[in-house]
Scaffold this motif. Structure first.
Motif, PDB file in Angstrom:
ATOM      1  N   PHE A  54     -12.057   0.335  -9.551  1.00 11.86           N
ATOM      2  CA  PHE A  54     -12.026   0.884 -10.908  1.00 11.86           C
ATOM      3  C   PHE A  54     -11.150   0.066 -11.844  1.00 11.86           C
ATOM      4  CE2 PHE A  54     -13.692   4.431  -8.542  1.00 11.86           C
ATOM      5  CZ  PHE A  54     -14.606   4.990  -9.419  1.00 11.86           C
ATOM      6  N   SER A  55     -10.860  -1.172 -11.482  1.00 11.43           N
ATOM      7  CA  SER A  55     -10.050  -2.034 -12.325  1.00 11.43           C
ATOM      8  C   SER A  55     -10.715  -2.256 -13.688  1.00 11.43           C
ATOM      9  CB  SER A  55      -9.843  -3.386 -11.629  1.00 11.43           C
ATOM     10  OG  SER A  55      -9.116  -4.267 -12.432  1.00 11.43           O
ATOM     11  N   ASN A  56      -9.921  -2.103 -14.754  1.00 12.50           N
ATOM     12  CA  ASN A  56     -10.387  -2.328 -16.136  1.00 12.50           C
ATOM     13  C   ASN A  56     -11.526  -1.405 -16.545  1.00 12.50           C
ATOM     14  OD1 ASN A  56      -8.557  -4.522 -16.626  1.00 12.50           O
ATOM     15  ND2 ASN A  56      -9.899  -5.833 -15.396  1.00 12.50           N
ATOM     16  N   ILE A  57     -11.594  -0.226 -15.943  1.00  9.88           N
ATOM     17  CA  ILE A  57     -12.562   0.800 -16.351  1.00  9.88           C
ATOM     18  C   ILE A  57     -11.786   1.928 -17.019  1.00  9.88           C
ATOM     19  CG2 ILE A  57     -14.241   2.502 -15.543  1.00  9.88           C
ATOM     20  CD1 ILE A  57     -15.035   0.599 -13.340  1.00  9.88           C
ATOM     21  N   SER A  58     -12.221   2.342 -18.196  1.00  9.55           N
ATOM     22  CA  SER A  58     -11.495   3.344 -18.969  1.00  9.55           C
ATOM     23  C   SER A  58     -11.500   4.693 -18.250  1.00  9.55           C
ATOM     24  CB  SER A  58     -12.131   3.510 -20.349  1.00  9.55           C
ATOM     25  OG  SER A  58     -13.396   4.150 -20.235  1.00  9.55           O
ATOM     26  N   PRO A  59     -10.499   5.555 -18.518  1.00 13.65           N
ATOM     27  CA  PRO A  59     -10.478   6.886 -17.902  1.00 13.65           C
ATOM     28  C   PRO A  59     -11.754   7.680 -18.176  1.00 13.65           C
ATOM     29  CG  PRO A  59      -8.354   6.403 -18.888  1.00 13.65           C
ATOM     30  CD  PRO A  59      -9.279   5.299 -19.309  1.00 13.65           C
ATOM     31  N   LEU A  60     -12.308   7.543 -19.380  1.00  8.56           N
ATOM     32  CA  LEU A  60     -13.533   8.274 -19.708  1.00  8.56           C
ATOM     33  C   LEU A  60     -14.696   7.809 -18.836  1.00  8.56           C
ATOM     34  CD1 LEU A  60     -14.908  10.348 -21.565  1.00  8.56           C
ATOM     35  CD2 LEU A  60     -15.414   8.460 -23.141  1.00  8.56           C
ATOM     36  N   ASP A  61     -14.881   6.495 -18.731  1.00  5.10           N
ATOM     37  CA  ASP A  61     -15.952   5.963 -17.889  1.00  5.10           C
ATOM     38  C   ASP A  61     -15.681   6.272 -16.412  1.00  5.10           C
ATOM     39  OD1 ASP A  61     -17.202   4.995 -20.121  1.00  5.10           O
ATOM     40  OD2 ASP A  61     -16.559   2.912 -19.839  1.00  5.10           O
ATOM     41  N   CYS A  62     -14.413   6.213 -16.048  1.00  2.75           N
ATOM     42  CA  CYS A  62     -14.033   6.519 -14.669  1.00  2.75           C
ATOM     43  C   CYS A  62     -14.453   7.936 -14.296  1.00  2.75           C
ATOM     44  CB  CYS A  62     -12.526   6.346 -14.507  1.00  2.75           C
ATOM     45  SG  CYS A  62     -11.932   6.593 -12.829  1.00  2.75           S
ATOM     46  N   ARG A  79      -6.878  14.573 -12.177  1.00 10.11           N
ATOM     47  CA  ARG A  79      -5.918  14.072 -11.192  1.00 10.11           C
ATOM     48  C   ARG A  79      -6.572  13.036 -10.282  1.00 10.11           C
ATOM     49  NH1 ARG A  79      -1.175  12.240  -9.687  1.00 10.11           N
ATOM     50  NH2 ARG A  79      -0.598  12.773  -7.536  1.00 10.11           N
ATOM     51  N   THR A  80      -7.803  13.280  -9.889  1.00 11.73           N
ATOM     52  CA  THR A  80      -8.526  12.309  -9.072  1.00 11.73           C
ATOM     53  C   THR A  80      -8.778  11.032  -9.857  1.00 11.73           C
ATOM     54  OG1 THR A  80      -9.579  14.120  -7.889  1.00 11.73           O
ATOM     55  CG2 THR A  80     -10.581  11.950  -7.666  1.00 11.73           C
ATOM     56  N   THR A  81      -9.076  11.155 -11.153  1.00  9.39           N
ATOM     57  CA  THR A  81      -9.281   9.983 -12.000  1.00  9.39           C
ATOM     58  C   THR A  81      -8.042   9.104 -11.993  1.00  9.39           C
ATOM     59  OG1 THR A  81     -10.739  11.281 -13.430  1.00  9.39           O
ATOM     60  CG2 THR A  81      -9.914   9.203 -14.312  1.00  9.39           C
ATOM     61  N   VAL A  82      -6.876   9.721 -12.125  1.00 10.89           N
ATOM     62  CA  VAL A  82      -5.621   8.969 -12.103  1.00 10.89           C
ATOM     63  C   VAL A  82      -5.448   8.257 -10.763  1.00 10.89           C
ATOM     64  CG1 VAL A  82      -3.107   9.149 -12.191  1.00 10.89           C
ATOM     65  CG2 VAL A  82      -4.511  10.484 -13.770  1.00 10.89           C
ATOM     66  N   LEU A  83      -5.763   8.933  -9.671  1.00 11.98           N
ATOM     67  CA  LEU A  83      -5.612   8.352  -8.345  1.00 11.98           C
ATOM     68  C   LEU A  83      -6.509   7.128  -8.157  1.00 11.98           C
ATOM     69  CD1 LEU A  83      -5.431  11.578  -6.145  1.00 11.98           C
ATOM     70  CD2 LEU A  83      -3.587   9.949  -6.532  1.00 11.98           C
ATOM     71  N   VAL A  84      -7.798   7.268  -8.468  1.00 14.15           N
ATOM     72  CA  VAL A  84      -8.736   6.186  -8.159  1.00 14.15           C
ATOM     73  C   VAL A  84      -8.580   4.995  -9.088  1.00 14.15           C
ATOM     74  CG1 VAL A  84     -10.417   7.801  -7.196  1.00 14.15           C
ATOM     75  CG2 VAL A  84     -10.623   7.087  -9.587  1.00 14.15           C
ATOM     76  N   ALA A 105       0.812  -1.206   0.000  1.00  8.65           N
ATOM     77  CA  ALA A 105       0.000   0.000   0.000  1.00  8.65           C
ATOM     78  C   ALA A 105       0.839   1.245   0.000  1.00  8.65           C
ATOM     79  CB  ALA A 105      -0.924  -0.010   1.225  1.00  8.65           C
ATOM     80  N   GLY A 106       2.037   1.179   0.615  1.00 14.82           N
ATOM     81  CA  GLY A 106       2.866   2.360   0.685  1.00 14.82           C
ATOM     82  C   GLY A 106       3.362   2.801  -0.668  1.00 14.82           C
ATOM     83  N   ALA A 107       3.352   1.891  -1.662  1.00  7.88           N
ATOM     84  CA  ALA A 107       3.835   2.240  -2.990  1.00  7.88           C
ATOM     85  C   ALA A 107       2.760   2.862  -3.858  1.00  7.88           C
ATOM     86  CB  ALA A 107       4.398   0.988  -3.669  1.00  7.88           C
ATOM     87  N   GLN A 108       1.517   2.868  -3.403  1.00  5.26           N
ATOM     88  CA  GLN A 108       0.437   3.413  -4.203  1.00  5.26           C
ATOM     89  C   GLN A 108       0.542   4.933  -4.278  1.00  5.26           C
ATOM     90  OE1 GLN A 108      -3.037   1.966  -2.211  1.00  5.26           O
ATOM     91  NE2 GLN A 108      -3.101   0.095  -3.396  1.00  5.26           N
ATOM     92  N   PRO A 109       0.143   5.527  -5.419  1.00 10.46           N
ATOM     93  CA  PRO A 109       0.265   6.976  -5.571  1.00 10.46           C
ATOM     94  C   PRO A 109      -0.876   7.719  -4.913  1.00 10.46           C
ATOM     95  CG  PRO A 109      -0.627   6.030  -7.576  1.00 10.46           C
ATOM     96  CD  PRO A 109      -0.340   4.870  -6.642  1.00 10.46           C
ATOM     97  N   TRP A 110      -1.136   7.406  -3.650  1.00 10.76           N
ATOM     98  CA  TRP A 110      -2.169   8.097  -2.890  1.00 10.76           C
ATOM     99  C   TRP A 110      -1.492   9.008  -1.899  1.00 10.76           C
ATOM    100  CZ3 TRP A 110      -7.290   7.005  -3.998  1.00 10.76           C
ATOM    101  CH2 TRP A 110      -7.524   5.854  -4.733  1.00 10.76           C
ATOM    102  N   GLY A 111      -2.186  10.041  -1.459  1.00 13.13           N
ATOM    103  CA  GLY A 111      -1.640  10.907  -0.429  1.00 13.13           C
ATOM    104  C   GLY A 111      -2.609  12.003  -0.102  1.00 13.13           C
ATOM    105  N   PRO A 112      -2.706  12.401   1.192  1.00 13.42           N
ATOM    106  CA  PRO A 112      -3.670  13.412   1.589  1.00 13.42           C
ATOM    107  C   PRO A 112      -3.533  14.714   0.833  1.00 13.42           C
ATOM    108  CG  PRO A 112      -2.725  12.326   3.506  1.00 13.42           C
ATOM    109  CD  PRO A 112      -1.963  11.858   2.322  1.00 13.42           C
TER     110      PRO A 112
END
Length: 253
Positions: free
Chosen positions: A40-48, A29-34, A2-9
């Motif tokens: 959101f696995s296998n969901i396109s950025p547009l649908d996301c 930017r939120t789309t990239v994060l989630v 989990a520490g390697a995920q690009p999440w952060g407050p």
């Protein structure tokens, strides 16, 4: 981990709170994060982005309840920073932690019918941020985007498997093996790099509540492992120093 995920407050607050975004629409930017979330696995950025447009941001203070056991399921929650614990309380008042959740984990997905109620309580550990969908809106989105429904089912199945594994451990393994197994799981869920290893910010009491034992027993084991150089144990955290040794402990019995 989990520490390697690009999440952060700071990243989430900056993106979700951007004044340049249209009302009700979360920025790219939120789309990239989630998209790193299993939801959101296998969901396109547009649908996301379209799914995210129905969500709103929420900030939770340390120990604030996200939802309560027995409450109707009104919202689906996706953590974007911080942590949350899922707990049940016995008749004697003793609290059992069912699961620890970190950034990217979805909460409250026990069913979306009018009569479904939460079977546990979710509580923030430290200041946490999340995206919230109203249950009816999330159900409608699941109808429109089959991948979202599949992901939801997959998440629920994985969590059921995890609970079954923990029940087996409690029934068949000694406490040392259970504790090492649980710490290894927590590395992936809420572990973060720190202090020369991977740090899990949980108290000894919370670790005891996770594996169904006493605070004294967990304290004794962590002290022994600290002396062996396997972990660095503190009151509110544990840092794993020797991962291979911890794995061997989990396989020893």
């Amino acid at each position: 981990m989990a520490g390697a995920q690009p999440w952060g407050p700071s990243a989430v607050v900056a993106s979700a709170g951007s004044s340049n975004s249209p009302r009700g629409v979360l920025p790219d930017r939120t789309t990239v994060l989630v998209q790193h979330s299993p939801l959101f696995s296998n969901i396109s950025p547009l649908d996301c982005r379209e799914i995210l447009s129905a969500a709103r941001k929420e900030v939770y203070a340390h120990r604030q309840k996200i939802y309560l056991e027995g409450d109707p399921v009104r919202q689906i929650v996706l953590l974007t920073s911080g942590r949350a614990k899922i707990v049940q309380v016995g008749q004697n008042g003793y609290e059992v932690i069912l699961r620890l959740n970190g950034p990217g984990d979805a909460l409250g997905m026990v069913g979306l019918s009018t009569y479904t109620r939460h079977c546990s309580t979710a509580q923030a550990l430290g200041e946490s941020t999340a995206l919230l969908w109203e249950a009816a809106a999330f159900e409608a989105l699941s109808e429109r985007f089959p991948a979202l429904r599949r992901n939801t089912s997959h998440i629920l199945c994985k969590r059921l498997e995890e609970l079954q594994e923990r029940f087996r451990e409690i029934s068949t393994e000694k406490v040392a093996a259970r504790l090492s197994h649980e710490i290894l799981r927590l590395l992936n869920q809420v572990g973060r790099p720190g202090n020369g290893g991977v740090q899990i910010n949980l108290s000894r009491e919370e670790l005891a509540q996770l594996i169904g034992t006493t605070l004294f027993t967990v304290s004794r084991l962590l002290s022994d492992w600290d002396q062996q150089g396997i972990v660095s144990a503190h009151r509110q955290s544990v840092t794993i120093k020797n991962l291979q040794a911890l794995v061997e402990l989990s396989e020893a019995e």
